[in-house]
Design a protein around this motif. Structure first.
Motif, PDB file in Angstrom:
ATOM      1  N   GLU A  50      33.610  59.103  45.630  1.00  0.00           N
ATOM      2  CA  GLU A  50      34.678  58.176  45.291  1.00  0.00           C
ATOM      3  C   GLU A  50      34.500  56.872  46.056  1.00  0.00           C
ATOM      4  OE1 GLU A  50      38.406  59.962  46.116  1.00  0.00           O
ATOM      5  OE2 GLU A  50      38.072  61.625  44.742  1.00  0.00           O
ATOM      6  N   VAL A  51      34.922  55.784  45.445  1.00  0.00           N
ATOM      7  CA  VAL A  51      34.891  54.474  46.084  1.00  0.00           C
ATOM      8  C   VAL A  51      36.286  53.879  45.945  1.00  0.00           C
ATOM      9  CG1 VAL A  51      33.872  52.178  46.026  1.00  0.00           C
ATOM     10  CG2 VAL A  51      32.469  54.161  45.514  1.00  0.00           C
ATOM     11  N   SER A  52      36.887  53.502  47.065  1.00  0.00           N
ATOM     12  CA  SER A  52      38.253  52.976  46.995  1.00  0.00           C
ATOM     13  C   SER A  52      38.292  51.599  46.339  1.00  0.00           C
ATOM     14  CB  SER A  52      38.872  52.924  48.384  1.00  0.00           C
ATOM     15  OG  SER A  52      38.105  52.080  49.219  1.00  0.00           O
ATOM     16  N   THR A  53      37.300  50.766  46.611  1.00  0.00           N
ATOM     17  CA  THR A  53      37.223  49.433  46.006  1.00  0.00           C
ATOM     18  C   THR A  53      35.838  49.281  45.389  1.00  0.00           C
ATOM     19  OG1 THR A  53      38.689  48.605  47.725  1.00  0.00           O
ATOM     20  CG2 THR A  53      37.516  46.967  46.420  1.00  0.00           C
ATOM     21  N   PRO A  54      35.737  49.282  44.054  1.00  0.00           N
ATOM     22  CA  PRO A  54      34.426  49.285  43.420  1.00  0.00           C
ATOM     23  C   PRO A  54      33.686  47.950  43.434  1.00  0.00           C
ATOM     24  CG  PRO A  54      36.134  49.284  41.780  1.00  0.00           C
ATOM     25  CD  PRO A  54      36.805  49.415  43.115  1.00  0.00           C
ATOM     26  N   MET A  55      34.290  46.894  43.937  1.00  0.00           N
ATOM     27  CA  MET A  55      33.588  45.617  44.000  1.00  0.00           C
ATOM     28  C   MET A  55      33.936  44.874  45.286  1.00  0.00           C
ATOM     29  SD  MET A  55      35.659  43.249  41.269  1.00  0.00           S
ATOM     30  CE  MET A  55      34.996  41.697  41.788  1.00  0.00           C
ATOM     31  N   ASN A  56      33.179  43.860  45.587  1.00  0.00           N
ATOM     32  CA  ASN A  56      33.393  43.062  46.779  1.00  0.00           C
ATOM     33  C   ASN A  56      34.755  42.365  46.702  1.00  0.00           C
ATOM     34  OD1 ASN A  56      33.284  41.389  48.970  1.00  0.00           O
ATOM     35  ND2 ASN A  56      31.438  40.300  48.341  1.00  0.00           N
ATOM     36  N   GLN A  57      35.608  42.581  47.687  1.00  0.00           N
ATOM     37  CA  GLN A  57      36.941  41.989  47.684  1.00  0.00           C
ATOM     38  C   GLN A  57      36.910  40.486  47.893  1.00  0.00           C
ATOM     39  OE1 GLN A  57      38.760  44.447  50.729  1.00  0.00           O
ATOM     40  NE2 GLN A  57      39.979  45.454  49.156  1.00  0.00           N
ATOM     41  N   ASN A  58      35.862  39.967  48.527  1.00  0.00           N
ATOM     42  CA  ASN A  58      35.786  38.537  48.806  1.00  0.00           C
ATOM     43  C   ASN A  58      35.085  37.756  47.700  1.00  0.00           C
ATOM     44  OD1 ASN A  58      37.051  38.928  51.308  1.00  0.00           O
ATOM     45  ND2 ASN A  58      35.112  39.509  52.233  1.00  0.00           N
ATOM     46  N   GLU A  59      34.680  38.423  46.622  1.00  0.00           N
ATOM     47  CA  GLU A  59      33.992  37.765  45.515  1.00  0.00           C
ATOM     48  C   GLU A  59      34.951  36.804  44.808  1.00  0.00           C
ATOM     49  OE1 GLU A  59      30.666  37.010  43.299  1.00  0.00           O
ATOM     50  OE2 GLU A  59      30.767  38.543  44.838  1.00  0.00           O
ATOM     51  N   LYS A  60      34.510  35.577  44.610  1.00  0.00           N
ATOM     52  CA  LYS A  60      35.313  34.583  43.910  1.00  0.00           C
ATOM     53  C   LYS A  60      34.886  34.567  42.445  1.00  0.00           C
ATOM     54  CE  LYS A  60      37.385  33.037  47.594  1.00  0.00           C
ATOM     55  NZ  LYS A  60      38.703  33.465  47.903  1.00  0.00           N
ATOM     56  N   LEU A  61      35.796  34.913  41.569  1.00  0.00           N
ATOM     57  CA  LEU A  61      35.510  34.931  40.150  1.00  0.00           C
ATOM     58  C   LEU A  61      36.021  33.647  39.517  1.00  0.00           C
ATOM     59  CD1 LEU A  61      36.592  38.587  39.325  1.00  0.00           C
ATOM     60  CD2 LEU A  61      34.302  37.748  39.837  1.00  0.00           C
ATOM     61  N   CYS A  62      35.206  33.055  38.662  1.00  0.00           N
ATOM     62  CA  CYS A  62      35.646  31.853  37.963  1.00  0.00           C
ATOM     63  C   CYS A  62      35.032  31.831  36.575  1.00  0.00           C
ATOM     64  CB  CYS A  62      35.277  30.599  38.748  1.00  0.00           C
ATOM     65  SG  CYS A  62      33.517  30.343  38.912  1.00  0.00           S
ATOM     66  N   LYS A  63      35.656  31.083  35.686  1.00  0.00           N
ATOM     67  CA  LYS A  63      35.198  31.007  34.311  1.00  0.00           C
ATOM     68  C   LYS A  63      33.852  30.302  34.226  1.00  0.00           C
ATOM     69  CE  LYS A  63      36.885  29.726  29.754  1.00  0.00           C
ATOM     70  NZ  LYS A  63      37.993  29.165  29.003  1.00  0.00           N
ATOM     71  N   GLU A  64      33.682  29.249  34.984  1.00  0.00           N
ATOM     72  CA  GLU A  64      32.416  28.493  35.016  1.00  0.00           C
ATOM     73  C   GLU A  64      31.631  28.902  36.245  1.00  0.00           C
ATOM     74  OE1 GLU A  64      31.517  26.487  32.523  1.00  0.00           O
ATOM     75  OE2 GLU A  64      33.438  26.812  31.531  1.00  0.00           O
ATOM     76  N   ASP A  65      30.531  29.635  36.051  1.00  0.00           N
ATOM     77  CA  ASP A  65      29.762  30.108  37.193  1.00  0.00           C
ATOM     78  C   ASP A  65      28.466  29.320  37.413  1.00  0.00           C
ATOM     79  OD1 ASP A  65      28.395  31.012  35.020  1.00  0.00           O
ATOM     80  OD2 ASP A  65      28.367  33.113  35.614  1.00  0.00           O
ATOM     81  N   GLY A  66      28.281  28.202  36.709  1.00  0.00           N
ATOM     82  CA  GLY A  66      27.115  27.347  36.923  1.00  0.00           C
ATOM     83  C   GLY A  66      25.889  27.755  36.116  1.00  0.00           C
ATOM     84  N   VAL A  67      25.992  28.798  35.313  1.00  0.00           N
ATOM     85  CA  VAL A  67      24.870  29.267  34.508  1.00  0.00           C
ATOM     86  C   VAL A  67      24.951  28.610  33.113  1.00  0.00           C
ATOM     87  CG1 VAL A  67      23.787  31.301  33.474  1.00  0.00           C
ATOM     88  CG2 VAL A  67      24.857  31.461  35.719  1.00  0.00           C
ATOM     89  N   ASP A  68      23.784  28.246  32.568  1.00  0.00           N
ATOM     90  CA  ASP A  68      23.749  27.643  31.238  1.00  0.00           C
ATOM     91  C   ASP A  68      24.297  28.628  30.204  1.00  0.00           C
ATOM     92  OD1 ASP A  68      22.631  25.338  32.241  1.00  0.00           O
ATOM     93  OD2 ASP A  68      20.563  25.980  31.827  1.00  0.00           O
ATOM     94  N   LYS A  69      25.068  28.115  29.252  1.00  0.00           N
ATOM     95  CA  LYS A  69      25.639  28.961  28.213  1.00  0.00           C
ATOM     96  C   LYS A  69      24.561  29.388  27.233  1.00  0.00           C
ATOM     97  CE  LYS A  69      30.192  26.972  28.624  1.00  0.00           C
ATOM     98  NZ  LYS A  69      31.305  26.302  27.978  1.00  0.00           N
ATOM     99  N   VAL A  70      24.710  30.599  26.721  1.00  0.00           N
ATOM    100  CA  VAL A  70      23.741  31.151  25.776  1.00  0.00           C
ATOM    101  C   VAL A  70      24.389  31.207  24.407  1.00  0.00           C
ATOM    102  CG1 VAL A  70      22.383  33.192  25.192  1.00  0.00           C
ATOM    103  CG2 VAL A  70      22.691  32.544  27.580  1.00  0.00           C
ATOM    104  N   ASP A  71      23.625  30.783  23.371  1.00  0.00           N
ATOM    105  CA  ASP A  71      24.143  30.816  22.021  1.00  0.00           C
ATOM    106  C   ASP A  71      23.685  32.096  21.354  1.00  0.00           C
ATOM    107  OD1 ASP A  71      25.173  30.327  19.572  1.00  0.00           O
ATOM    108  OD2 ASP A  71      23.873  28.639  19.099  1.00  0.00           O
TER     109      ASP A  71
END
Length: 71
Positions: A50-71
């Protein structure tokens, strides 16, 4: 509803569509523990750690992550 539909009163329900239902007074509590255990058993995950927190709690999620969009 009993006036419109033919039904039988079976008192308070305890399970509905695989979910555990607990009713007390004006409260209804729905629990999916039984469903989760059945799914973990189906996919043979009972022995997984079991894992109490499955992801890094300090991770900043944003809509624009700086990666080029793919069509």
């Amino acid at each position: 509803m009993m006036k419109v539909f033919e039904m039988t009163d079976l008192e308070l329900m305890s399970f509905f569509l695989g979910m555990e239902i607990k009713q007390a007074g004006h409260e209804v509590f729905i629990c999916q523990m039984k469903y989760a255990k059945e799914i973990s058993k189906k996919f043979k995950l009972e022995e997984c750690k079991e894992v109490s927190t499955p992801m890094n709690q300090n991770e900043k999620l944003c809509k624009e992550d700086g990666v080029d969009k793919v069509d």
